[in-house]
Enzyme design. Structure first.
Site, PDB file in Angstrom:
ATOM      1  N   LYS A  33      38.622 -33.872  13.850  1.00 58.37           N
ATOM      2  CA  LYS A  33      38.473 -32.437  13.893  1.00 58.37           C
ATOM      3  C   LYS A  33      39.954 -31.854  13.968  1.00 58.37           C
ATOM      4  CE  LYS A  33      34.178 -31.812  14.051  1.00 58.37           C
ATOM      5  NZ  LYS A  33      33.616 -30.712  12.933  1.00 58.37           N
ATOM      6  N   SER A  35      36.036 -29.019  18.355  1.00 58.42           N
ATOM      7  CA  SER A  35      35.409 -29.442  19.480  1.00 58.42           C
ATOM      8  C   SER A  35      36.504 -29.579  20.528  1.00 58.42           C
ATOM      9  CB  SER A  35      34.680 -30.940  19.406  1.00 58.42           C
ATOM     10  OG  SER A  35      34.627 -31.229  20.648  1.00 58.42           O
ATOM     11  N   SER A  36      36.208 -29.087  21.699  1.00 58.54           N
ATOM     12  CA  SER A  36      37.153 -29.227  22.756  1.00 58.54           C
ATOM     13  C   SER A  36      37.829 -30.721  22.978  1.00 58.54           C
ATOM     14  CB  SER A  36      36.579 -28.937  24.072  1.00 58.54           C
ATOM     15  OG  SER A  36      35.644 -29.672  24.498  1.00 58.54           O
ATOM     16  N   CYS A  37      37.088 -31.751  22.559  1.00 53.57           N
ATOM     17  CA  CYS A  37      37.820 -33.347  22.747  1.00 53.57           C
ATOM     18  C   CYS A  37      38.960 -33.428  21.734  1.00 53.57           C
ATOM     19  CB  CYS A  37      36.781 -34.127  22.471  1.00 53.57           C
ATOM     20  SG  CYS A  37      36.258 -34.382  20.543  1.00 53.57           S
ATOM     21  N   HIS A  71      23.858 -35.554  23.318  1.00 54.54           N
ATOM     22  CA  HIS A  71      24.645 -35.159  24.627  1.00 54.54           C
ATOM     23  C   HIS A  71      24.092 -34.982  25.843  1.00 54.54           C
ATOM     24  CE1 HIS A  71      27.098 -33.567  21.062  1.00 54.54           C
ATOM     25  NE2 HIS A  71      28.053 -34.013  21.779  1.00 54.54           N
ATOM     26  N   TYR A 105      36.319 -39.040  16.377  1.00 49.63           N
ATOM     27  CA  TYR A 105      35.920 -37.558  16.227  1.00 49.63           C
ATOM     28  C   TYR A 105      36.962 -36.737  16.239  1.00 49.63           C
ATOM     29  CZ  TYR A 105      32.698 -33.498  16.893  1.00 49.63           C
ATOM     30  OH  TYR A 105      32.235 -32.389  16.960  1.00 49.63           O
TER      31      TYR A 105
HETATM   32  O1  GFB Z   1      27.714 -35.051  26.653  1.00 46.36           O
HETATM   33  P1  GFB Z   1      28.309 -36.261  26.820  1.00 46.36           P
HETATM   34  O2  GFB Z   1      27.692 -37.406  26.007  1.00 46.36           O
HETATM   35  O3  GFB Z   1      29.578 -36.213  25.949  1.00 46.36           O
HETATM   36  O4  GFB Z   1      28.673 -36.864  28.111  1.00 46.36           O
HETATM   37  P2  GFB Z   1      31.506 -36.052  26.468  1.00 46.36           P
HETATM   38  C1  GFB Z   1      29.259 -35.715  29.230  1.00 46.36           C
HETATM   39  C2  GFB Z   1      28.941 -36.821  30.372  1.00 46.36           C
HETATM   40  O5  GFB Z   1      27.557 -36.948  30.896  1.00 46.36           O
HETATM   41  C3  GFB Z   1      29.578 -38.084  30.430  1.00 46.36           C
HETATM   42  C4  GFB Z   1      27.425 -38.351  31.318  1.00 46.36           C
HETATM   43  O6  GFB Z   1      30.328 -38.444  31.715  1.00 46.36           O
HETATM   44  C5  GFB Z   1      28.448 -38.868  30.502  1.00 46.36           C
HETATM   45  O7  GFB Z   1      28.401 -40.442  31.169  1.00 46.36           O
HETATM   46  N1  GFB Z   1      25.952 -38.599  31.277  1.00 46.36           N
HETATM   47  C6  GFB Z   1      25.104 -38.681  32.217  1.00 46.36           C
HETATM   48  C7  GFB Z   1      25.314 -38.577  30.079  1.00 46.36           C
HETATM   49  N2  GFB Z   1      23.881 -39.109  31.865  1.00 46.36           N
HETATM   50  C8  GFB Z   1      23.897 -38.765  30.382  1.00 46.36           C
HETATM   51  C9  GFB Z   1      23.019 -39.090  29.418  1.00 46.36           C
HETATM   52  O8  GFB Z   1      21.738 -39.337  29.646  1.00 46.36           O
HETATM   53  N3  GFB Z   1      23.489 -38.852  28.170  1.00 46.36           N
HETATM   54  C10 GFB Z   1      24.855 -38.621  27.916  1.00 46.36           C
HETATM   55  N4  GFB Z   1      25.023 -38.087  26.720  1.00 46.36           N
HETATM   56  N5  GFB Z   1      25.403 -38.324  28.710  1.00 46.36           N
HETATM   57  C11 GFB Z   1      31.442 -35.519  23.755  1.00 46.36           C
HETATM   58  C12 GFB Z   1      32.225 -36.110  22.750  1.00 46.36           C
HETATM   59  O9  GFB Z   1      31.913 -36.025  25.061  1.00 46.36           O
HETATM   60  O10 GFB Z   1      31.587 -34.125  23.874  1.00 46.36           O
HETATM   61  C13 GFB Z   1      31.810 -35.517  21.429  1.00 46.36           C
HETATM   62  O11 GFB Z   1      31.885 -37.612  22.833  1.00 46.36           O
HETATM   63  C14 GFB Z   1      31.963 -34.057  21.683  1.00 46.36           C
HETATM   64  O12 GFB Z   1      32.770 -36.054  20.467  1.00 46.36           O
HETATM   65  C15 GFB Z   1      31.211 -33.541  22.765  1.00 46.36           C
HETATM   66  O13 GFB Z   1      33.416 -33.798  21.486  1.00 46.36           O
HETATM   67  C16 GFB Z   1      31.301 -32.125  22.750  1.00 46.36           C
HETATM   68  O14 GFB Z   1      31.522 -34.459  26.981  1.00 46.36           O
HETATM   69  O15 GFB Z   1      31.828 -36.881  27.179  1.00 46.36           O
END
Ligand code: GFB
Length: 316
Positions: A141, A108-110, A180, A137
């Protein structure tokens, strides 16, 4: 790669694994091996060793993982670290012991530092502190990449690691607490439209940037790289462009046909400010993403609609 090769896709029921199955089938691979969680517990060293001893696997595609969005990562750090470490360790070591020379590990890119310069090159790995919301996580990875690298160095295997940016597509998780952002926004827009609400809620400020890649592009890159027999190492997989979360919300609303307002819930974390991958290495090999965000959102929304009654309402 031989069309009769026995290719084990670990995690075939997930979003990435199921995309790998579609891609392999479309390219004519006839001997894809899968096991459900009930048939093979990837956290059990004995079970995984026994599977590889018995199955004469030629190639492994390791897509099995504990995954989730920003809140799931923050809420279940022990699960994200332990389960990912043990699955990778079991599969990579058992595959090697059974004579598997070729393996693709999906990360993952994280894994890259929170403040990495953009776009992020592969060599920025381990050059700075990680984003705290997904550090467990990311560490699991990174361990997987290093495991592949160490086996290659010590035993001459050809294990490659792919680091996709934020993925979406069919078979995604639409549970609002663990998903996500992209599937969450499709669901929120759909439910806001269905209930006649005037707005939907977006977590965080909406100003952070993310790069979104359709999972069918990801699967295509993985099989393409295996076919090309590229050198062992880790490679970024992305589309080369990012958007703000606010822009994504508008795009999701257009895909759904919901014309309301956005409210930002700044009590929720933003996570890393930007995660745009440098994809020039894959471009040099001759691979590029093909599915644009508007098109990908439209087809993913159709997938959401098909599964909404069965999956989403059960989890709500
Ligand atoms: O996709 P996401 O959960 O993961 O959130 P990350 C991306 C951004 O979207 C954050 C915002 O700034 C969230 O606060 N966001 C806005 C939301 N509304 C929502 C919502 O309703 N649900 C969610 N989930 N987010 C993940 C990592 O990071 O990326 C994992 O935690 C993994 O480990 C993945 O690497 C690819 O992009 O922040």
């Amino acid at each position: 790669m031989d069309k009769n090769a026995r290719i084990f896709v670990a995690g075939h029921r997930g979003m990435v694994g199921s995309a790998l199955l579609r891609n392999l089938a479309s390219r004519g691979y006839r001997n894809v091996v899968t096991r459900s969680r009930a048939e093979l517990d990837l956290t059990s060293q004995d079970a995984v060793e026994g599977f590889f001893r018995d199955e004469a696997i030629d190639v492994v595609m390791l897509a099995a993982a504990k995954v989730g969005g920003i809140l799931a990562n923050d809420t279940y750090p022990a699960d994200f670290l332990y389960l990912n470490l043990i699955i990778e360790a079991n599969v990579i070591n058992s595959a090697y012991r059974a004579g598997v020379r070729r393996l693709v590990f999906l990360g993952s890119s994280c894994i890259y530092p929170r403040e990495a310069p953009q776009p992020i090159k592969e060599d920025y790995l381990l050059t700075g502190p990680l984003e705290s919301t997904n550090e467990p996580y990311a560490i699991a990875k990174i361990a997987g990449i290093k495991l592949c690298e160490a086996f290659n160095r010590q035993f001459g295997t050809q294990y490659i690691s792919l680091m996709p940016t934020n993925l979406y597509g069919p078979n995604d998780n639409y549970d609002l607490k663990t998903s996500h952002v992209l599937p969450a926004l499709l669901r929120k827009a759909h439910e806001a439209k269905a209930s006649g609400a005037g707005s939907l809620t977006v977590w965080g400020t909406g100003r952070v940037r993310r790069e979104f890649l359709h999972v069918d592009d990801m699967a295509d890159a993985a099989v393409f790289l295996l076919e090309q027999g590229i050198a062992a190492g880790w490679y970024n997989v992305g589309c080369g462009a990012d958007v703000t979360i606010e822009e994504l919300a508008h795009a999701a609303m257009r895909a759904v046909g919901f014309d309301g307002r956005i409210e930002f819930d700044v009590s929720k974390p933003d996570g890393t400010p930007q995660k745009l991958l440098d994809v020039s290495k894959l471009a040099e090999f001759g691979w590029r993403a093909k599915i644009g965000l508007e098109e990908g959102l439209a087809t993913t929304y159709q997938d959401f609609l098909r599964r909404y009654e069965t999956q989403v309402l059960e989890r709500a």
